[in-house]
Design a protein around this motif. Structure first.
Motif, PDB file in Angstrom:
ATOM      1  N   MET A   1       2.010 -23.227 -15.383  1.00 12.41           N
ATOM      2  CA  MET A   1       1.166 -22.772 -14.181  1.00 12.41           C
ATOM      3  C   MET A   1       1.850 -21.298 -13.854  1.00 12.41           C
ATOM      4  SD  MET A   1       1.058 -24.662 -10.513  1.00 12.41           S
ATOM      5  CE  MET A   1       0.053 -25.894 -11.089  1.00 12.41           C
ATOM      6  N   THR A   2       1.009 -20.476 -13.728  1.00  9.19           N
ATOM      7  CA  THR A   2       1.299 -18.928 -13.457  1.00  9.19           C
ATOM      8  C   THR A   2       1.939 -18.867 -11.689  1.00  9.19           C
ATOM      9  OG1 THR A   2      -0.942 -18.592 -12.581  1.00  9.19           O
ATOM     10  CG2 THR A   2      -0.443 -18.053 -15.212  1.00  9.19           C
ATOM     11  N   SER A   3       2.590 -17.771 -11.712  1.00  8.57           N
ATOM     12  CA  SER A   3       3.115 -17.667 -10.100  1.00  8.57           C
ATOM     13  C   SER A   3       3.324 -16.192  -9.901  1.00  8.57           C
ATOM     14  CB  SER A   3       4.413 -18.479 -10.122  1.00  8.57           C
ATOM     15  OG  SER A   3       5.062 -18.448  -9.141  1.00  8.57           O
ATOM     16  N   ARG A   4       2.745 -15.841  -8.773  1.00 10.90           N
ATOM     17  CA  ARG A   4       2.993 -14.474  -8.578  1.00 10.90           C
ATOM     18  C   ARG A   4       3.576 -14.318  -7.136  1.00 10.90           C
ATOM     19  NH1 ARG A   4      -3.272 -12.473  -8.666  1.00 10.90           N
ATOM     20  NH2 ARG A   4      -3.628 -14.750  -8.523  1.00 10.90           N
ATOM     21  N   THR A   5       4.214 -12.992  -6.841  1.00 17.60           N
ATOM     22  CA  THR A   5       5.091 -13.152  -5.796  1.00 17.60           C
ATOM     23  C   THR A   5       4.217 -11.871  -4.802  1.00 17.60           C
ATOM     24  OG1 THR A   5       7.013 -13.858  -6.774  1.00 17.60           O
ATOM     25  CG2 THR A   5       7.150 -12.568  -4.795  1.00 17.60           C
ATOM     26  N   TYR A   6       4.520 -11.837  -3.728  1.00 12.45           N
ATOM     27  CA  TYR A   6       4.019 -11.088  -2.723  1.00 12.45           C
ATOM     28  C   TYR A   6       4.992 -10.883  -1.455  1.00 12.45           C
ATOM     29  CZ  TYR A   6      -0.493 -11.787  -5.326  1.00 12.45           C
ATOM     30  OH  TYR A   6      -1.314 -11.972  -6.158  1.00 12.45           O
ATOM     31  N   ASP A   7       4.809  -9.899  -0.578  1.00  8.54           N
ATOM     32  CA  ASP A   7       5.601  -9.744   0.655  1.00  8.54           C
ATOM     33  C   ASP A   7       4.949 -10.652   1.580  1.00  8.54           C
ATOM     34  OD1 ASP A   7       7.244  -7.586  -0.340  1.00  8.54           O
ATOM     35  OD2 ASP A   7       5.472  -6.356  -0.086  1.00  8.54           O
ATOM     36  N   THR A   8       3.543 -10.565   1.757  1.00 11.72           N
ATOM     37  CA  THR A   8       2.993 -11.442   2.604  1.00 11.72           C
ATOM     38  C   THR A   8       1.719 -12.255   2.045  1.00 11.72           C
ATOM     39  OG1 THR A   8       3.775 -10.239   4.619  1.00 11.72           O
ATOM     40  CG2 THR A   8       1.990 -11.858   4.960  1.00 11.72           C
ATOM     41  N   ILE A   9       1.454 -13.455   2.178  1.00 12.13           N
ATOM     42  CA  ILE A   9       0.174 -14.340   1.863  1.00 12.13           C
ATOM     43  C   ILE A   9      -0.613 -14.537   3.196  1.00 12.13           C
ATOM     44  CG2 ILE A   9      -0.904 -16.071   0.769  1.00 12.13           C
ATOM     45  CD1 ILE A   9       1.467 -16.059  -1.143  1.00 12.13           C
ATOM     46  N   VAL A  10      -1.816 -13.999   3.227  1.00  6.63           N
ATOM     47  CA  VAL A  10      -2.723 -14.284   4.279  1.00  6.63           C
ATOM     48  C   VAL A  10      -3.757 -15.354   3.780  1.00  6.63           C
ATOM     49  CG1 VAL A  10      -4.353 -13.616   6.264  1.00  6.63           C
ATOM     50  CG2 VAL A  10      -2.362 -12.106   5.341  1.00  6.63           C
ATOM     51  N   ILE A  11      -3.735 -16.617   4.613  1.00  5.37           N
ATOM     52  CA  ILE A  11      -4.604 -17.610   4.032  1.00  5.37           C
ATOM     53  C   ILE A  11      -5.921 -17.582   5.201  1.00  5.37           C
ATOM     54  CG2 ILE A  11      -4.803 -20.027   3.680  1.00  5.37           C
ATOM     55  CD1 ILE A  11      -1.771 -20.362   3.591  1.00  5.37           C
ATOM     56  N   GLY A  12      -6.991 -17.080   4.764  1.00  8.84           N
ATOM     57  CA  GLY A  12      -8.270 -16.923   5.615  1.00  8.84           C
ATOM     58  C   GLY A  12      -8.508 -15.533   5.684  1.00  8.84           C
ATOM     59  N   GLY A 130     -13.416 -23.904 -10.981  1.00 11.47           N
ATOM     60  CA  GLY A 130     -13.167 -24.197 -12.316  1.00 11.47           C
ATOM     61  C   GLY A 130     -12.051 -25.089 -12.480  1.00 11.47           C
ATOM     62  N   GLY A 131     -11.078 -25.496 -11.426  1.00 16.05           N
ATOM     63  CA  GLY A 131      -9.918 -26.251 -11.703  1.00 16.05           C
ATOM     64  C   GLY A 131      -8.674 -25.785 -11.868  1.00 16.05           C
ATOM     65  N   ILE A 132      -8.735 -24.495 -12.294  1.00 17.93           N
ATOM     66  CA  ILE A 132      -7.378 -23.714 -12.597  1.00 17.93           C
ATOM     67  C   ILE A 132      -6.594 -23.698 -11.150  1.00 17.93           C
ATOM     68  CG2 ILE A 132      -6.473 -21.640 -13.280  1.00 17.93           C
ATOM     69  CD1 ILE A 132      -9.016 -20.991 -14.653  1.00 17.93           C
ATOM     70  N   ALA A 133      -5.264 -24.040 -11.504  1.00 16.67           N
ATOM     71  CA  ALA A 133      -4.462 -24.115 -10.219  1.00 16.67           C
ATOM     72  C   ALA A 133      -3.274 -22.742 -10.664  1.00 16.67           C
ATOM     73  CB  ALA A 133      -3.629 -25.326 -10.001  1.00 16.67           C
ATOM     74  N   GLU A 134      -2.747 -22.196  -9.375  1.00 15.72           N
ATOM     75  CA  GLU A 134      -1.806 -21.270  -9.596  1.00 15.72           C
ATOM     76  C   GLU A 134      -0.917 -21.190  -8.414  1.00 15.72           C
ATOM     77  OE1 GLU A 134      -2.650 -16.925  -9.809  1.00 15.72           O
ATOM     78  OE2 GLU A 134      -4.468 -17.154  -8.877  1.00 15.72           O
ATOM     79  N   GLN A 135       0.361 -20.761  -8.611  1.00 17.80           N
ATOM     80  CA  GLN A 135       1.128 -20.872  -7.525  1.00 17.80           C
ATOM     81  C   GLN A 135       1.526 -19.381  -7.054  1.00 17.80           C
ATOM     82  OE1 GLN A 135       4.976 -22.865  -8.185  1.00 17.80           O
ATOM     83  NE2 GLN A 135       3.955 -24.792  -8.853  1.00 17.80           N
ATOM     84  N   LEU A 136       1.481 -19.214  -5.878  1.00 21.15           N
ATOM     85  CA  LEU A 136       1.858 -17.855  -5.378  1.00 21.15           C
ATOM     86  C   LEU A 136       3.176 -18.093  -4.203  1.00 21.15           C
ATOM     87  CD1 LEU A 136      -1.786 -16.857  -4.149  1.00 21.15           C
ATOM     88  CD2 LEU A 136      -0.589 -16.508  -6.216  1.00 21.15           C
ATOM     89  N   GLN A 137       3.836 -17.012  -4.165  1.00 19.31           N
ATOM     90  CA  GLN A 137       4.920 -17.157  -3.275  1.00 19.31           C
ATOM     91  C   GLN A 137       5.049 -15.851  -2.516  1.00 19.31           C
ATOM     92  OE1 GLN A 137       8.525 -18.185  -5.455  1.00 19.31           O
ATOM     93  NE2 GLN A 137       8.344 -16.266  -6.800  1.00 19.31           N
ATOM     94  N   ALA A 138       5.744 -16.127  -1.522  1.00 21.88           N
ATOM     95  CA  ALA A 138       5.874 -14.807  -0.486  1.00 21.88           C
ATOM     96  C   ALA A 138       6.926 -14.967   0.690  1.00 21.88           C
ATOM     97  CB  ALA A 138       4.501 -14.571   0.559  1.00 21.88           C
ATOM     98  N   ARG A 139       7.369 -13.997   0.953  1.00 23.81           N
ATOM     99  CA  ARG A 139       8.477 -13.970   2.206  1.00 23.81           C
ATOM    100  C   ARG A 139       8.015 -14.346   3.401  1.00 23.81           C
ATOM    101  NH1 ARG A 139      10.404  -9.450   3.578  1.00 23.81           N
ATOM    102  NH2 ARG A 139       8.942  -7.824   2.552  1.00 23.81           N
ATOM    103  N   HIS A 140       6.494 -13.977   3.686  1.00 26.54           N
ATOM    104  CA  HIS A 140       6.147 -14.137   5.036  1.00 26.54           C
ATOM    105  C   HIS A 140       4.738 -14.910   4.349  1.00 26.54           C
ATOM    106  CE1 HIS A 140       8.808 -11.261   6.365  1.00 26.54           C
ATOM    107  NE2 HIS A 140       9.218 -12.022   7.457  1.00 26.54           N
ATOM    108  N   PHE A 141       4.010 -15.788   5.502  1.00 24.49           N
ATOM    109  CA  PHE A 141       2.747 -16.438   5.377  1.00 24.49           C
ATOM    110  C   PHE A 141       2.012 -16.275   6.938  1.00 24.49           C
ATOM    111  CE2 PHE A 141       4.878 -18.515   2.102  1.00 24.49           C
ATOM    112  CZ  PHE A 141       4.013 -18.677   0.863  1.00 24.49           C
ATOM    113  N   VAL A 142       0.664 -16.145   6.737  1.00 23.48           N
ATOM    114  CA  VAL A 142      -0.017 -16.024   7.812  1.00 23.48           C
ATOM    115  C   VAL A 142      -1.202 -16.920   7.771  1.00 23.48           C
ATOM    116  CG1 VAL A 142      -1.550 -14.538   9.355  1.00 23.48           C
ATOM    117  CG2 VAL A 142       0.329 -13.608   8.455  1.00 23.48           C
ATOM    118  N   ILE A 143      -1.337 -17.950   8.483  1.00 18.74           N
ATOM    119  CA  ILE A 143      -2.338 -18.861   8.555  1.00 18.74           C
ATOM    120  C   ILE A 143      -3.499 -18.445   9.421  1.00 18.74           C
ATOM    121  CG2 ILE A 143      -2.861 -21.476   8.917  1.00 18.74           C
ATOM    122  CD1 ILE A 143      -0.087 -22.157   8.613  1.00 18.74           C
TER     123      ILE A 143
END
Length: 465
Positions: A1-12, A130-143
C-alpha cells in the motif's frame, strides 16, 4: 500500500475545506485535499447553495417576464417545468467546479478523490475509485466534510414520492402538490420556489413562527407573501408518521392533521458527515447530529486536528465556513492567528423575495432594554424598485436613540442579500464611525436600491424628539 506525506491534509472541498487549503498553500505548505465525490466543490456547489439559488433565479426571471406588461400578449405561452429550470443550474455548477479546480491547480494543491477514514492521529486511508486504497499522513488535519439532510429512520426515503433537500434536485417532473416538513431556511426557500411554479404547497412548521431567529416584522412579511403565493402554513406541528401510497404521500401529524400531496420534501435539520471517518480510531466522538466539538480555534481534543464548517456546528453557512477555513489555515501555518472571526455576520435567505439581516432584532433590543428607534424605507417608494417592478419589501435599520449607533439591519425584498453589505460595512466601523448620519451625509447613485439607506436614515432621524 502506497503512502504519501503532507504538511496538512484537508478532508472535504466545500467552502471550509477550500478556505483552509488556499490559506495553507499560500503559506508554502504541501497540502492535499481529499474529496469523496467525483468533483470538487462539496455539497454547497452540487446540492445546496449553488443549485438551489440558480433554480430560484430562473424562477424569478420567469415571474418577472410574466409580470412585465411588455409581454402580456405572450406571457401565457411560456411554460417551464421543474427539470427544465434545474438544467439551467447545471451550467453554473459545471463552471463553479472548473473555477474551483483551477484554484487548486494554480496553488499546487493535490486533490485526491476517494473516501477518507482515520487510521491513527497522523494517518488516514483513502479508498479510491476502483477499490484501490492508499495511506496519507500529515502533521495537521482539517475535517471539513460538510453535512447532509437529516433522515429519521421511520421515514421511507427510498419511496419515489419522498425527497430531501439533496434528492429534490433530481425531481423529473413538476408535482401538482407538495408538503414540506420543516420551515427553516431550506423549507421556506423551497416553499417560495415551488409556489412560483403554481405548485400547491403545505409548509409544516415545528415551531410557533417562521425563522424565529429573524426580526418579527420580517418573518411576518415573509409569512404574508408566502400565503399570497398560495402556500398553506401550519405552525406548531410535529409529524407522527409518513404514509406512503402509490399516488402520493400522507403526512400524519400529532395534532391529528393530515396532509396528502404528490410528494413530501423533508427539510427538518441536517447531520454532519462524520459517520465514515472512523473517528473512534483517534478517540473523537461526534454528537447526535454528527458534529465535532472544537475550541475557539476550531481544534478538537487533538490540537493538530481541526474541524470547520457544518461539522463544527452553527452557523453552518457557506460564507462563515469559508472564513473558518481561512482562520484555521492561518492558525496551522503560523501557530496562531492575528485576526478573529467577526461575531456579527449577515444571513442571506433566498426566498421570493429575499431576506437578509445582521445584528440585533427588535425583540432582542427590547429584552436588553436598549433604547432604540426604527429607520425604515419601503421599496415601493424607491425609484429603482419601481423601474424593475420589485416594489415588495423594505429596509429596516435599528439604531440607538442617543448615540445613533446602528444596532441591527433587516432587509426584505429583491437584492436584500446584496443591499445588506452596505450597512454591514458601516456597522463594523469603530467608535463614532458607526452612525446613522453617515447615510444622510453621503451621496448615493440614483436610481439605485442603495438609496434606501438614505431614505431610511432620514425617516429614522425624523422619529427623534
Amino acid at each position: 500500500m502506497t503512502s504519501r506525506t503532507y504538511d496538512t491534509i484537508v478532508i472535504g472541498s466545500g467552502p471550509a475545506g477550500e478556505g483552509a487549503a488556499m490559506k495553507l498553500a499560500k503559506a508554502g505548505q504541501r497540502v492535499a485535499v481529499v474529496e469523496v465525490h467525483d468533483a470538487v466543490g462539496g455539497g454547497c456547489t452540487h446540492w445546496g447553495t449553488i443549485p438551489s439559488k440558480a433554480l430560484r433565479h430562473s424562477i424569478q426571471m420567469l415571474a418577472d417576464y410574466r409580470r412585465n406588461p411588455l409581454f402580456q400578449h405572450t406571457q401565457h405561452q411560456i411554460e417551464a417545468a421543474f427539470p427544465d429550470l434545474l438544467r439551467a443550474a447545471d451550467t453554473i455548477i459545471n463552471e463553479q467546479v472548473r473555477t474551483r479546480y483551477r484554484y487548486y491547480q494554480r496553488n499546487r494543491v493535490e486533490v485526491v478523490f476517494g473516501r477518507a477514514r482515520f487510521l491513527d492521529p497522523q494517518r488516514i486511508e483513502v479508498q479510491r475509485p476502483g477499490g484501490i486504497a492508499e495511506q496519507l499522513q500529515a502533521r495537521h488535519f482539517v475535517i471539513a466534510t460538510g453535512s447532509r439532510p437529516y433522515q429519521p429512520d421511520d421515514v421511507d426515503f427510498s419511496h419515489p414520492c419522498v425527497y430531501d433537500s439533496d434528492s429534490i434536485l433530481a425531481l423529473q417532473y413538476t408535482p401538482r402538490s407538495m408538503t414540506i416538513y420543516g420551515a427553516g431556511v431550506i423549507g421556506c426557500e423551497y416553499a417560495s420556489i415551488m409556489a412560483a411554479l403554481d405548485v400547491k404547497v403545505n409548509l409544516v412548521n415545528t415551531r410557533d413562527r417562521l425563522l424565529s431567529f429573524l426580526d418579527d416584522e420580517i418573518t411576518d412579511a415573509l409569512g404574508y407573501h408566502l400565503r399570497q403565493q398560495g402556500v398553506v402554513i401550519r405552525h406548531n406541528e410535529t409529524y407522527s408518521y409518513v404514509e406512503t401510497r402509490d399516488d402520493g404521500i400522507v403526512l400524519h401529524c400529532a395534532s391529528g392533521k393530515k396532509f396528502k400531496t404528490d410528494i413530501l420534501l423533508w427539510a427538518n435539520g441536517r447531520t454532519g458527515n462524520t459517520h465514515e471517518l472512523a473517528l473512534d480510531a483517534i478517540g473523537l466522538t461526534a454528537n447526535t447530529r454528527g458534529q465535532i466539538e472544537v475550541n475557539k480555534s476550531y481544534q478538537t481534543t487533538h490540537p493538530h486536528i481541526y474541524a470547520v464548517g457544518d461539522v463544527a456546528g452553527p452557523p453552518a453557512l457557506a460564507s462563515a465556513s469559508y472564513d473558518q477555513g481561512r482562520f484555521v489555515g492561518a492558525h496551522i501555518a503560523d501557530g496562531s492567528c492575528d485576526w478573529t472571526l467577526i461575531e456579527e455576520f449577515p444571513t442571506g435567505i433566498y426566498t421570493v423575495p429575499e431576506i437578509s439581516s445582521i445584528g440585533r432584532s427588535e425583540r432582542e433590543l427590547t429584552a436588553l432594554q436598549i433604547p432604540y428607534e426604527v429607520a425604515q424605507a419601503d421599496f415601493k417608494s424607491i425609484a429603482r424598485a419601481q423601474i424593475t417592478g420589485h416594489t415588495v419589501g423594505m429596509l429596516k435599520l435599528l439604531f440607538h436613540r442617543e448615540t445613533l449607533e446602528i444596532l441591527g439591519i433587516h432587509c426584505f425584498g429583491e437584492q436584500a442579500a446584496e443591499i445588506i453589505h452596505i450597512g454591514q460595512a458601516i456597522m463594523s466601523q469603530p467608535g463614532a464611525g458607526n452612525n446613522l448620519r453617515y447615510f444622510t451625509e453621503t451621496t448615493f447613485n440614483y436610481p439605485t436600491m442603495a438609496e434606501a439607506y438614505r431614505v431610511a436614515a432620514l425617516n429614522g432621524l425624523n422619529r427623534l424628539f
